[in-house]
Design an enzyme around this catalytic site. Structure first.
Site, PDB file in Angstrom:
ATOM      1  N   HIS A 126       0.816  -1.226   0.000  1.00  0.00           N
ATOM      2  CA  HIS A 126       0.000   0.000   0.000  1.00  0.00           C
ATOM      3  C   HIS A 126       0.851   1.278   0.000  1.00  0.00           C
ATOM      4  CE1 HIS A 126       0.285  -0.038   4.412  1.00  0.00           C
ATOM      5  NE2 HIS A 126      -0.634  -0.964   4.557  1.00  0.00           N
TER       6      HIS A 126
ATOM      7  N   HIS B  64      -3.777 -10.843  13.367  1.00  0.00           N
ATOM      8  CA  HIS B  64      -4.002  -9.506  12.806  1.00  0.00           C
ATOM      9  C   HIS B  64      -4.836  -9.702  11.538  1.00  0.00           C
ATOM     10  CE1 HIS B  64      -3.330  -5.575  11.197  1.00  0.00           C
ATOM     11  NE2 HIS B  64      -2.183  -5.771  10.601  1.00  0.00           N
TER      12      HIS B  64
ATOM     13  N   GLU C 118      -5.447  -7.568   8.930  1.00  0.00           N
ATOM     14  CA  GLU C 118      -5.185  -6.876   7.670  1.00  0.00           C
ATOM     15  C   GLU C 118      -5.138  -7.930   6.555  1.00  0.00           C
ATOM     16  OE1 GLU C 118      -1.917  -4.058   7.731  1.00  0.00           O
ATOM     17  OE2 GLU C 118      -2.622  -3.154   5.862  1.00  0.00           O
TER      18      GLU C 118
ATOM     19  N   ASP D 239      -3.357  -8.785   4.143  1.00  0.00           N
ATOM     20  CA  ASP D 239      -2.145  -9.543   3.798  1.00  0.00           C
ATOM     21  C   ASP D 239      -2.016 -10.808   4.647  1.00  0.00           C
ATOM     22  OD1 ASP D 239      -1.761  -7.560   5.787  1.00  0.00           O
ATOM     23  OD2 ASP D 239       0.408  -7.666   5.620  1.00  0.00           O
TER      24      ASP D 239
ATOM     25  N   HIS E 201      -0.204  -3.781  14.272  1.00  0.00           N
ATOM     26  CA  HIS E 201      -0.267  -2.556  13.544  1.00  0.00           C
ATOM     27  C   HIS E 201      -1.660  -1.949  13.504  1.00  0.00           C
ATOM     28  CE1 HIS E 201      -0.647  -1.614   8.945  1.00  0.00           C
ATOM     29  NE2 HIS E 201      -0.305  -0.500   9.531  1.00  0.00           N
TER      30      HIS E 201
ATOM     31  N   ASP F  82       2.994  -8.496  12.656  1.00  0.00           N
ATOM     32  CA  ASP F  82       3.710  -7.386  12.004  1.00  0.00           C
ATOM     33  C   ASP F  82       4.962  -6.945  12.792  1.00  0.00           C
ATOM     34  OD1 ASP F  82       2.103  -7.204   9.794  1.00  0.00           O
ATOM     35  OD2 ASP F  82       0.988  -5.444  10.471  1.00  0.00           O
TER      36      ASP F  82
ATOM     37  N   TYR G  69      10.864  -1.050   7.820  1.00  0.00           N
ATOM     38  CA  TYR G  69       9.524  -1.531   8.181  1.00  0.00           C
ATOM     39  C   TYR G  69       8.988  -0.748   9.376  1.00  0.00           C
ATOM     40  CZ  TYR G  69       5.737  -4.777   9.039  1.00  0.00           C
ATOM     41  OH  TYR G  69       4.492  -5.318   9.211  1.00  0.00           O
TER      42      TYR G  69
ATOM     43  N   HIS H  23       6.199 -11.180   8.430  1.00  0.00           N
ATOM     44  CA  HIS H  23       6.913 -10.704   7.235  1.00  0.00           C
ATOM     45  C   HIS H  23       8.416 -10.904   7.429  1.00  0.00           C
ATOM     46  CE1 HIS H  23       3.287  -8.791   5.703  1.00  0.00           C
ATOM     47  NE2 HIS H  23       3.163  -8.090   6.817  1.00  0.00           N
TER      48      HIS H  23
HETATM   49 FE1  FEO Z   1      -0.645  -4.811   9.171  1.00  0.00          FE
HETATM   50 FE2  FEO Z   1       1.212  -7.218   7.640  1.00  0.00          FE
HETATM   51  O1  FEO Z   1      -0.317  -6.235   8.035  1.00  0.00           O
END
Ligand code: FEO
Length: 396
Positions: A25, A79, A81, A83, A145, A164, A192, A223
């Site tokens: 994003h 989480h 989100e 992804d 996050h 995250d 990051y 990640h």
């Molecule tokens: Fe806040 Fe990796 O998503």
């Protein structure tokens, strides 16, 4: 056939590596992105997070090499989100008996995102899920996050699934920190933090302190690589960033219409350099916002310049200032400069943005009609020199 990496007895990495993705994003990801998911096979089978929807098939293939997905008892959504959660609806079709374990905010988010009601199990700080041989403990990580964020800690194997937090956007064929060039991994971890977690800096120390209460053999984020050798280093970095640490380095960010503002930027840089302080220069047409923010993370000063166009900053500068304002870097001092034609505006505009971004603005007289003449060029140099001294004084 997929290559599944084993973290410990019955614990596997089953996520996806998105080698060619170049944007998260808007965050430039020249080294790609991974969507890490982990499978725990115990008396109960537990999937920790899913992946981005286009990688659902890859996730299922990796899981299927270990167990039948229908055997999954729990899917922990650390989480929501997309992804990490957008493969959830497809996984639930293959694992219809699975409970979805998440925070109350996570439940609300999943229902809104996917218009589905699952067998939800709401957890809060300190709750424990008994998997048989091992137990999974939940630690809330609100705003690391999103409000729903949490981490899961596998007692026994001493693995923190941190989602995250402690992540990096980097694709590697080797999945552990010590199998890679650590300076590259730390660099991506800083980038990051700067681009994802910086606005929540005041919450970081509290969240990181929770990790100090448990023994850790691994931190497995959602990640990037898994931390097993450099756990102390990454925790120390998060403590440092979370405390608002800055050094005496300075970042100059600018864009220029016909070169006059660029000339000022270079002369300010020369002045800073003459002070002995480290300085980095970014032009908005050639540097990504995410790289700039990585450099700003530990900088004590930020000097920002733009030509005036129609009484405003250049459009590229408008984008940068909006991004900066949202990320709210802590403990910096800043200044503005720029050239204009018949009417100014950019410098004042930049100063206002810096102030609302939480940056202490140092007044400057570096707004020049058309181009800086010899006297103006000298003023730019001297300003850089003096500004560097102020930054040094501010960190003492
Ligand atoms: Fe806040 Fe990796 O998503």
């Amino acid at each position: 056939m997929m290559h599944n990496v084993k973290l410990a007895e019955g614990v596997y990495s089953v996520g996806a590596v998105d080698w060619t993705m170049r944007s998260f994003h808007g965050y430039a990801t020249p080294r790609g992105i991974t969507y890490n998911a982990y499978l725990i096979v115990d008396e109960k089978v537990c999937l920790i997070d899913t992946v981005k929807a286009p990688f659902t098939k890859e996730l299922l293939e990796r899981i299927s090499q270990i167990i039948d997905p229908a055997q999954i008892d729990y899917i922990v959504c650390n989480h929501t989100e997309p992804d990490h959660s957008s493969a959830l609806p497809a996984i639930m079709e293959k694992a219809p008996h699975a409970k979805v374990v998440l925070t109350a905010q996570g439940k609300e988010s999943i229902i809104k995102h996917y218009q589905q009601e699952y067998d939800f199990q709401i957890v809060k700080e300190g709750d424990v899920l008994d998997l048989g041989r091992n137990k999974l403990h939940f630690l809330t990580m609100s705003m690391l996050h999103w409000p729903d964020s949490m981490a899961s800690y596998l007692e026994g194997e001493e693995i923190l699934f941190s989602n995250d937090a402690f992540g990096q956007h980097i694709c590697t064929s080797k999945r552990f920190d010590d199998e890679n060039e650590i300076s590259e991994i730390m660099d991506e971890a800083a980038k990051y933090y700067a681009n994802i977690l910086m606005p929540y800096t005041r919450l970081i120390s509290k969240a990181v302190s929770k990790t100090g209460t448990v023994p850790l053999k691994m931190i497995a984020p959602s990640h990037g690589v898994i931390w097993r050798k450099h756990i102390t280093d990454i925790l120390a970095k998060y403590e440092q960033w979370g405390s608002g640490y800055r050094d005496d380095s300075i970042v100059i960010v600018y864009d220029s219409m016909w070169g006059a503002t660029e000339d000022m930027a270079r002369r300010i840089l020369e002045g800073v350099s003459a002070s002995g302080v480290t300085v980095k220069l970014h032009r908005l047409t050639t540097s990504s916002l995410s790289d700039i923010m990585k450099d700003i993370l530990e900088a004590g000063g930020v000097i920002v310049g733009s030509s005036t166009q129609n009484n405003e900053v250049l459009a590229t500068m408008g984008g940068f200032l909006t991004y900066l304002k949202g990320l709210r870097p802590a403990n910096k001092i800043g200044a503005a400069f720029g050239a204009y034609g018949w009417a100014g505006g950019a410098q004042k505009n930049i100063e206002e943005f810096l102030k609302v971004s939480g940056i202490a603005v140092e007044p400057s007289d570096l707004s020049f009609k058309w181009v800086a003449d010899k006297d103006g060029q000298e003023r730019c140099f001297k300003f850089g020199l003096e500004f560097a001294k102020k930054v040094q004084g501010n960190i003492k």
